[in-house]
Design an enzyme around this catalytic site. Sequence first.
Site, short mmCIF file in Angstrom:
data_model
loop_
_atom_site.label_atom_id
_atom_site.label_comp_id
_atom_site.label_asym_id
_atom_site.label_seq_id
_atom_site.Cartn_x
_atom_site.Cartn_y
_atom_site.Cartn_z
N PRO A 131 33.72 58.21 -21.29
CA PRO A 131 35.38 58.13 -21.96
C PRO A 131 35.38 56.47 -21.65
O PRO A 131 35.39 55.50 -20.42
CB PRO A 131 36.12 58.65 -21.34
CG PRO A 131 35.26 58.71 -19.52
CD PRO A 131 33.76 58.65 -20.16
N PHE A 133 41.70 43.99 -21.46
CA PHE A 133 41.70 43.54 -21.03
C PHE A 133 40.83 43.22 -22.27
O PHE A 133 39.53 43.90 -22.01
CB PHE A 133 40.52 43.18 -19.50
CG PHE A 133 42.27 42.48 -18.89
CD1 PHE A 133 43.40 43.15 -19.00
CD2 PHE A 133 42.01 41.48 -17.84
CE1 PHE A 133 44.43 41.69 -17.42
CE2 PHE A 133 42.90 41.14 -17.29
CZ PHE A 133 44.38 41.24 -17.11
N ASN A 186 28.87 46.34 -11.82
CA ASN A 186 29.38 45.26 -12.80
C ASN A 186 29.32 44.28 -11.17
O ASN A 186 29.88 44.67 -10.48
CB ASN A 186 29.69 45.24 -13.72
CG ASN A 186 31.47 46.06 -13.62
OD1 ASN A 186 31.72 45.40 -12.72
ND2 ASN A 186 31.50 47.20 -14.38
N LYS A 240 41.37 49.39 -30.02
CA LYS A 240 41.57 50.54 -29.29
C LYS A 240 42.76 50.91 -29.36
O LYS A 240 43.30 52.13 -28.69
CB LYS A 240 41.26 49.34 -27.46
CG LYS A 240 40.30 49.25 -27.30
CD LYS A 240 39.36 49.16 -25.94
CE LYS A 240 37.84 48.33 -25.80
NZ LYS A 240 37.67 49.27 -24.71
O1 C5P Z 1 35.21 47.54 -25.11
P1 C5P Z 1 35.31 46.46 -23.28
O2 C5P Z 1 35.13 47.12 -22.24
O3 C5P Z 1 35.37 44.91 -24.10
O4 C5P Z 1 37.02 46.91 -23.54
C1 C5P Z 1 37.49 46.01 -22.62
C2 C5P Z 1 38.84 46.70 -22.54
O5 C5P Z 1 38.86 48.13 -22.26
C3 C5P Z 1 39.35 46.64 -20.79
O6 C5P Z 1 40.64 46.94 -20.63
C4 C5P Z 1 38.66 48.02 -20.05
O7 C5P Z 1 39.72 48.09 -18.91
C5 C5P Z 1 38.91 48.84 -20.86
N1 C5P Z 1 37.74 49.62 -20.77
C6 C5P Z 1 38.02 51.51 -20.44
N2 C5P Z 1 37.55 52.14 -20.10
C7 C5P Z 1 36.17 51.79 -21.01
C8 C5P Z 1 35.62 50.88 -21.67
C9 C5P Z 1 36.52 49.63 -21.34
O8 C5P Z 1 39.16 51.12 -20.07
N3 C5P Z 1 34.93 53.30 -21.14
#
Ligand code: C5P
Length: 402
Positions: free
Chosen positions: A309, A329, A214, A347
């Site tokens: 994960p 974030f 990304n 979360k």
């Molecule tokens: O669910 P989403 O990707 O929108 O959530 C963003 C937040 O979750 C960020 O803090 C990102 O670092 C964390 N994240 C994570 N592991 C993932 C997906 C997102 O730690 N697999």
Amino acid sequence: MADILENKKILLVIGGGIAAYKCLDLIRRLKERGVGIQAILTKGGEQFVTPLAVSSLTENKVYQDLFSLTDEAEMGHIRLSRENDLILVAPATADLMAKMAMGIADNLATATLLAANKQIMIAPTMNSQMWGNPATQANLKTLKERGMIEVPPADGELACGEEGTGRLAEVPDIIAQIEAFFLSSEDLPLSGKHILVTAGPTHENIDPVRYIANHSSGKQGYEIARALYLRGADVTLVSGPTNLKTPDGVRRVNVTSAREMMAESENALPVNAAICVAAVADWHIKNPSDQKLKKNKTGTPALDFSENPDILKTISNQADHRPKLVVGFAAESENVVDYAREKLDRKGCDWIVANDISGDVMGGDHNQVHLITNDGAEDWPHMAKAAVADKLADKITEYFED
Ligand code: C5P
């Protein structure tokens, strides 16, 4: 938070190397940060920079002569070291290093260094053969054993036309060492706190040459790691692939995939706080090919995905090692605050920094965020990522002070 360098006093000893001209920039950068500078210019140094230039930039008298009656009357060589917090020798020539190692005090610079009761930092520069000479290396070893801090010379083209090690370290690297010295000698608000920061994108392999990624640059996470370190925290930065320089003093662990990021983040536990800034891929390819996928062989490849994960969620729900503060974030392009609040609950983290990604956030230098906690939402103005990092680090500091 006040700049760690503000109101610090440095005695700069300018030796006789071609790189002495870099000291003028160093003085300017330090003055911008509120450092008071007194300078000793050696006879050799004077061949490369003028006393007038040094004096104009330091806004102080330049000291040159051990036997000058006015200098001794105004500021003896003993007082020169007593009145400053740190002594920086830059450039440190082979000759100056040899004299320091031998305890020779035949001019104002060497006499002051011998009489010093303050930390001495040396930034050597010389021809690479002189640098590699066992005599110089033995002197360096002696000086380091006596507690002097070295800002190592860099590799590259030297002023004499040869290539090798011997270039004076770049000004930002010298300043980083100065910061590190003052940080280590001060009791800072986050001293003793271990903080995990995840940053950057993840790469998920399709085959040995292709991957899914990304646009995350890692800049925001790296700025946060730096801001936390500057407040005294012991920072572990688990980083996906980026082109960024590791912030000074920060322990960086490189990872590629989300699963590696998960493993290394768990490895870093226990921590007092975890700040999950990384743009983690939601999925990985179920069965990445061992061989490069060939065009036209089997038509268009169909990719089968498995979920990655969720690092933020896993850390937030840790049974044994749940950090006291977990910050996530959320990159959103609409309903930023509502979606972020929902994410906070889903979360299980304590705060969410929600960024509005409708502008140039991914890869850019600015960010516009909202801080969502259980107490409400704060809207922060559009600002540089470094400023967002500072504000967040101040919030984290306040949280731990309560
Ligand atoms: O669910 P989403 O990707 O929108 O959530 C963003 C937040 O979750 C960020 O803090 C990102 O670092 C964390 N994240 C994570 N592991 C993932 C997906 C997102 O730690 N697999």
